[in-house]
Design an enzyme around this catalytic site. Structure first.
Site, PDB file in Angstrom:
ATOM      1  CD  GLN A  25      -2.845   1.486   0.415  1.00 24.81           C
ATOM      2  OE1 GLN A  25      -3.447   0.496   0.019  1.00 24.81           O
ATOM      3  NE2 GLN A  25      -3.145   2.705   0.025  1.00 24.81           N
ATOM      4  CB  THR A 239       4.947   2.227   3.629  1.00 27.97           C
ATOM      5  OG1 THR A 239       4.590   2.480   2.251  1.00 27.97           O
ATOM      6  CG2 THR A 239       6.103   1.237   3.692  1.00 27.97           C
ATOM      7  CG  ASN A 240      -1.229   5.082   3.839  1.00 27.59           C
ATOM      8  OD1 ASN A 240      -1.781   4.850   2.767  1.00 27.59           O
ATOM      9  ND2 ASN A 240      -1.648   6.039   4.646  1.00 27.59           N
ATOM     10  CD1 TRP A 241       7.037   7.240   2.157  1.00 29.18           C
ATOM     11  CD2 TRP A 241       6.602   7.184  -0.026  1.00 29.18           C
ATOM     12  NE1 TRP A 241       7.879   8.123   1.539  1.00 29.18           N
ATOM     13  CE2 TRP A 241       7.629   8.116   0.187  1.00 29.18           C
ATOM     14  CE3 TRP A 241       6.156   6.988  -1.338  1.00 29.18           C
ATOM     15  CZ2 TRP A 241       8.220   8.845  -0.830  1.00 29.18           C
ATOM     16  CZ3 TRP A 241       6.736   7.707  -2.364  1.00 29.18           C
ATOM     17  CH2 TRP A 241       7.757   8.630  -2.112  1.00 29.18           C
TER      18      TRP A 241
END
Length: 292
Positions: A25, A239-241
């Site tokens: 993600q 990470t949702n980076w």
């Protein structure tokens, strides 16, 4: 307000990530793809692109990545596919499709590295649950997965629709139970039954977007531990980076410490390895890592 500065290096996660680790993600951006009406703007600060993310991969020990279509670009997948091409064999895409997407479109998307479609039933999302049937039909035919995001406290209302999903699918962002969830409540019971049907995974990513508390996010930790203990073979991590909801440098997450925290909610090291390697391989149909 000073420009946001993203942390891209530091002390590596402990324990170290296993070989073949997958970030399931994140979002990535290239110049020349403006934000479109209906969604949010582009991320704050300098545009977070492939070179920045490569630094993050090196820091954390990530080998493979799923680039998810960002809401800023709505139904135009051009930026996401360009990012996959830039990242090469390490990357695959989760994109936006709908009832107008043809079989030929699906073939082109698959050839470009696409492995999934996104449903985002929250403000700014491009395709919501009302289009789930059409998305699922196309994803299932292409052997893709579907990433589904909505306010988890509506789970019981959405259950009839979710039970009909034929594709492999993942419940995004720790379920986004904005009002909280009891580990012994009806929503949890329904979620575990959905997982037991065999085609649902649960994603650990963006915990700060789902929690009503600050670090260490005890509310999300409590139910995430229950789900991970019930079905360690169904947990994936991301990470949702580049953490698009974060607007100030002082509030920007340390990705290594965040990974240590959330992966620490898994029952043991074997489950952690599965969440980083084998589980995403199963969900996204990635080729297994070759033994050295």
């Amino acid at each position: 307000m000073s420009e946001l500065v993203r942390k891209l290096s530091g002390t590596a996660p402990n324990p170290a990530f296993p070989r073949g680790a997958v970030d399931t993600q994140m979002h990535m951006y290239l110049p020349g793809y403006p934000a479109l009406p209906g969604g949010p703007g582009l991320p704050p600060g300098a545009l977070p692109g492939p070179e920045d993310y490569r630094r993050l991969m090196q820091w954390l020990g990530i080998d493979r990545v799923i680039i998810t279509q960002g809401n800023a670009h709505q139904r135009d997948n051009g930026n996401t596919l360009a990012c996959v091409a830039e990242m090469g064999e390490a990357a695959h895409a989760v994109v936006i499709i709908d009832a107008t997407t043809t079989e030929k479109d699906m073939e082109k998307l698959t050839a470009a590295g696409t492995v999934g479609a996104r449903i985002m039933d929250l403000p700014g999302g491009a395709v919501n649950l009302s289009e789930l049937d059409a998305v699922d039909e196309r994803a299932h035919a292409a052997d893709w997965m579907v990433a589904v995001q909505f306010d988890g406290n509506g789970l019981l209302d959405h259950l009839p629709r979710l039970q009909k999903i034929r594709s492999r699918w993942v419940f995004d962002h720790h379920g986004k139970f904005f009002k909280g969830i009891r580990t012994d409540g009806p929503e949890m019971a329904a979620l575990l039954k959905l997982i037991d049907r065999g085609n649902l995974w649960f994603k650990f990513a963006g915990v700060y977007e789902s929690s009503r508390k600050s670090w260490p996010y005890a509310d999300v930790a409590a139910f995430s531990r229950v789900i991970a203990a019930h079905a360690p073979e169904r947990i994936v991590w991301g990470t949702n980076w580049p953490h698009n909801s974060v607007r100030e440098t002082a509030a920007y997450p340390d990705d290594a410490r965040l990974a240590e925290l959330t992966l620490g909610w898994l029952p043991d090291e074997a489950a952690r390895h599965r969440a980083l390697v084998e589980n995403p391989e199963a969900l996204f149909k990635l080729s297994p890592v070759k033994a050295t």
